[in-house]
Motif scaffolding. Structure first.
Motif, PDB file in Angstrom:
ATOM      1  N   GLY A   1       4.666  -1.850  17.507  1.00 51.50           N
ATOM      2  CA  GLY A   1       3.529  -1.603  18.394  1.00 51.50           C
ATOM      3  C   GLY A   1       2.329  -2.491  17.516  1.00 51.50           C
ATOM      4  O   GLY A   1       2.064  -3.481  17.450  1.00 51.50           O
ATOM      5  N   LYS A   2       1.357  -1.450  16.822  1.00 46.96           N
ATOM      6  CA  LYS A   2       0.318  -2.018  16.077  1.00 46.96           C
ATOM      7  C   LYS A   2       0.377  -2.134  14.779  1.00 46.96           C
ATOM      8  O   LYS A   2      -0.268  -2.367  13.902  1.00 46.96           O
ATOM      9  N   ALA A   3       1.629  -2.156  14.307  1.00 42.04           N
ATOM     10  CA  ALA A   3       2.132  -2.578  13.098  1.00 42.04           C
ATOM     11  C   ALA A   3       3.487  -3.016  13.053  1.00 42.04           C
ATOM     12  O   ALA A   3       3.984  -3.454  14.005  1.00 42.04           O
ATOM     13  N   ALA A   4       3.568  -3.917  11.916  1.00 36.96           N
ATOM     14  CA  ALA A   4       5.202  -4.696  11.692  1.00 36.96           C
ATOM     15  C   ALA A   4       5.347  -4.778  10.051  1.00 36.96           C
ATOM     16  O   ALA A   4       4.563  -4.629   9.222  1.00 36.96           O
ATOM     17  N   PHE A   5       6.586  -4.961  10.092  1.00 33.86           N
ATOM     18  CA  PHE A   5       7.280  -5.422   8.649  1.00 33.86           C
ATOM     19  C   PHE A   5       7.641  -6.514   8.702  1.00 33.86           C
ATOM     20  O   PHE A   5       8.538  -7.164   9.735  1.00 33.86           O
ATOM     21  N   ILE A   6       7.548  -7.470   7.809  1.00 35.71           N
ATOM     22  CA  ILE A   6       8.273  -8.754   7.825  1.00 35.71           C
ATOM     23  C   ILE A   6       8.846  -9.045   6.250  1.00 35.71           C
ATOM     24  O   ILE A   6       8.334  -8.150   5.289  1.00 35.71           O
ATOM     25  N   LYS A   7       9.642  -9.973   6.175  1.00 35.06           N
ATOM     26  CA  LYS A   7      10.167 -10.064   4.698  1.00 35.06           C
ATOM     27  C   LYS A   7       9.803 -11.639   4.510  1.00 35.06           C
ATOM     28  O   LYS A   7      10.220 -12.393   5.251  1.00 35.06           O
ATOM     29  N   ILE A   8       9.226 -11.994   3.314  1.00 33.02           N
ATOM     30  CA  ILE A   8       8.859 -13.180   2.809  1.00 33.02           C
ATOM     31  C   ILE A   8       9.623 -13.252   1.795  1.00 33.02           C
ATOM     32  O   ILE A   8       9.895 -12.795   0.846  1.00 33.02           O
ATOM     33  N   GLU A   9      10.042 -14.748   1.892  1.00 27.60           N
ATOM     34  CA  GLU A   9      10.954 -15.237   0.741  1.00 27.60           C
ATOM     35  C   GLU A   9      10.462 -16.415   0.241  1.00 27.60           C
ATOM     36  O   GLU A   9       9.830 -17.459   0.662  1.00 27.60           O
ATOM     37  N   ASP A  10      10.616 -16.487  -1.259  1.00 27.30           N
ATOM     38  CA  ASP A  10       9.906 -17.705  -1.826  1.00 27.30           C
ATOM     39  C   ASP A  10      10.962 -18.238  -2.888  1.00 27.30           C
ATOM     40  O   ASP A  10      12.308 -17.573  -2.978  1.00 27.30           O
ATOM     41  N   TYR A  11      10.796 -19.036  -3.595  1.00 29.79           N
ATOM     42  CA  TYR A  11      11.813 -19.671  -4.572  1.00 29.79           C
ATOM     43  C   TYR A  11      12.315 -18.395  -5.576  1.00 29.79           C
ATOM     44  O   TYR A  11      13.548 -18.581  -6.029  1.00 29.79           O
ATOM     45  N   SER A  12      11.427 -17.284  -5.782  1.00 29.83           N
ATOM     46  CA  SER A  12      12.108 -16.248  -6.569  1.00 29.83           C
ATOM     47  C   SER A  12      12.872 -14.976  -6.028  1.00 29.83           C
ATOM     48  O   SER A  12      13.743 -14.528  -6.815  1.00 29.83           O
ATOM     49  N   GLY A  13      12.499 -14.983  -4.896  1.00 34.93           N
ATOM     50  CA  GLY A  13      13.076 -13.677  -4.206  1.00 34.93           C
ATOM     51  C   GLY A  13      12.504 -13.622  -2.847  1.00 34.93           C
ATOM     52  O   GLY A  13      12.054 -14.438  -2.296  1.00 34.93           O
ATOM     53  N   ILE A  14      12.696 -12.149  -2.471  1.00 32.81           N
ATOM     54  CA  ILE A  14      12.120 -11.777  -1.175  1.00 32.81           C
ATOM     55  C   ILE A  14      11.443 -10.573  -1.234  1.00 32.81           C
ATOM     56  O   ILE A  14      11.810  -9.618  -2.237  1.00 32.81           O
TER      57      ILE A  14
END
Length: 502
Positions: free
Chosen positions: A72-85
């Motif tokens: 709805g009015k919120a969300a979770f995302i997973k961001i990954e870079d070189y070192s991890g998530i």
């Protein structure tokens, strides 16, 4: 090239819509303040479920979105870079119109920036509560489906960038490869070796028995050969007065491909004045112990279904290996006619005429090599297959040479160097005769190298270690394609068609 893909078309439409809204989907000038792993380490002690906004704990991360869960009015995302998530929480309350932009135009695969403060979710996961959010790069090609991932081996090699995005273990292998190369370099520098660079285009291919790639130098109006080995140039430097040199080099051999061979590969070659092949054996053992310790690897490694024990290196002569490991009677091993008939009877393909040393080499390949699982130095090679190695003082039919085998493959080749210019000249002549008789891998005459030796090269030992096979061994990969970022591959049908059009 994107016209026929509806998923790509939809993403391109979103990118264009962002542009119309005044938002650059490929912006620049964004600073990544902290890596995801450093964030998790720095704020590991955060315990409050909803910690108040605290500028002193503000953090800005950036990376590729690997997962989105809308609520709805919120969300979770997973961001990954070189070192991890890292998990990031987005809410309409803080982001306002940016949250609506996120919901409509941001997808898995996009690269984004999120700035906010650390907090711990109800499930106990340390996350970032975003106060600001921005798209940095819109990915117009969708990533492979999450649960099945990228499993097509051929596609993984052809699109290594996608392989690295989807498969953490692949990234880890190549990170370890870089660490291995760095450790090898530091080891030899610590021993007083000087790193040098030698030509990659040679007027005469030399330093190994191999078929070269041929190119053309327009300015000089001559053919050149991509190097098959840097050996003869490195030994010229020993003649010139350097006493310990090494080169981590790319070599090119126009030969077949299999699980342990790629036409373009990496080696380290090093040359050491006033040393012999026994000193090389000692320093090679020391190198392996140093690698295992520095990389925090056990002395017992699993590789290709075998347990390899590095706690003890074995040494055995070439002839003894044929007898004790290959199971060939000794009286057959040392008799040219008997060995020829023995190999034919065991369906080993042979040329019509081969001298004893080359027959022993065929026997070794057929009956010994794949059985050498634990680290084993094979010594006292036939002189017939060692055109650059020094003859043994007691037995002139063998060379002061060794090869190191681990996991059923050759890892290193080293010998006391031939520094007699007249002997070297005769060996080159024999190689030329073999080439004229049809041996494409025989070496060329290199008169300048003989001339260099004529000025005097001190007693020297030299060795080459295959970096790709070393990485295979230490990472547990059984195919060389899995340790080379961009391995050689056959052309696909569309590539062949494009080539024909040109």
């Amino acid at each position: 090239m994107f016209e026929n893909d509806m998923y790509v078309a939809g993403r391109i439409t979103k990118a264009n819509t962002l542009r119309e809204m005044g938002i650059n989907p490929y912006c620049n000038g964004i600073i990544k303040e902290i890596s995801t792993q450093d964030f998790l380490t720095t704020y590991a002690n955060v315990q409050d479920l909803e910690e108040k906004k605290d500028i002193s704990k503000s953090a800005q991360v950036a990376g590729r979105i690997k997962f989105i869960r809308l609520m709805g009015k919120a969300a979770f995302i997973k961001i990954e870079d070189y070192s991890g998530i890292l998990q990031v929480y987005l809410s309409k309350n803080e982001l306002n119109e940016n949250f609506e932009i996120f919901k409509k135009y941001i997808e898995v695969g996009d690269i984004v920036m999120a700035k906010g403060f650390p907090f711990v979710t109800k499930t106990g996961e340390l996350s970032l509560h975003a106060l600001d959010f921005k798209i940095l790069t819109k990915a117009i090609s969708p990533l492979p489906e999450k649960y099945h991932g990228l499993v097509d081996i051929e596609l993984r090699y052809r699109q290594r960038y996608l392989d690295l995005i989807m498969n953490k273990e692949v990234r880890d292998s190549f990170i370890l490869r870089s660490r291995i190369v760095s450790c090898v370099r530091k080891f030899f520098e610590s021993k007083g070796f000087l790193e040098v660079e030698t030509p990659m285009m040679h007027p005469i291919p030399g330093g190994a028995n191999a078929k070269p790639f041929i190119t053309y130098h327009n300015a000089l109006n001559v053919e050149r050969y991509l190097r098959i080995a840097p050996e003869l140039y490195l030994k010229r430097l020993i003649v010139g007065g350097f006493e310990a040199v090494f080169e981590i080099n790319r070599n090119f051999r126009n030969e077949g491909m299999d699980h342990s061979h790629n036409p373009e590969f990496t080696m380290i070659e090093f040359y050491w004045a006033y040393k012999d092949y026994k000193d090389l054996i000692a320093i090679t053992k020391e190198l392996f112990y140093d690698l295992l310790e520095t990389l925090n690897l056990p002395k017992q490694l699993e590789f290709n279904g075998n347990s390899i024990d590095f706690s003890a290196f074995k040494e055995i002569t070439y002839v003894d290996a044929l007898v004790e490991i290959g199971g060939i009677p000794k009286e057959v091993v040392i008799n040219e006619n008997a060995l020829y008939e023995y190999l034919l009877s065991h369906n080993v393909k042979l040329e019509s005429k081969m001298e004893l040393g080359k027959l022993q080499s065929e026997a070794f390949d057929a009956f010994v090599e794949e059985k050498l699982i634990n680290p084993t130095f094979i010594t006292d090679f036939p002189i017939a297959i060692s055109p650059l190695a020094r003859r043994n003082d007691v037995n002139p039919e063998i060379a002061d040479r060794f090869e190191l085998f681990i996991g059923g493959s050759e890892i290193a080749n080293g010998f006391s160097e031939l520094n007699d210019p007249l002997d070297q000249l005769e060996r080159f002549k024999a190689q030329v005769a073999a080439k004229e008789a049809g041996d494409e891998e025989a070496q060329y005459m290199d008169e300048d190298y003989v001339t260099a030796l004529s000025y005097g090269m001190p007693p020297t030992a030299g060795e080459g270690i295959g970096i790709d096979r070393l990485v295979m061994l230490l990472t547990g990969n059984t195919s060389i394609k899995d340790v080379i970022l961009f391995p050689a591959l056959k052309l696909q049908k569309k590539e062949i068609n494009e080539k024909d059009k040109r």
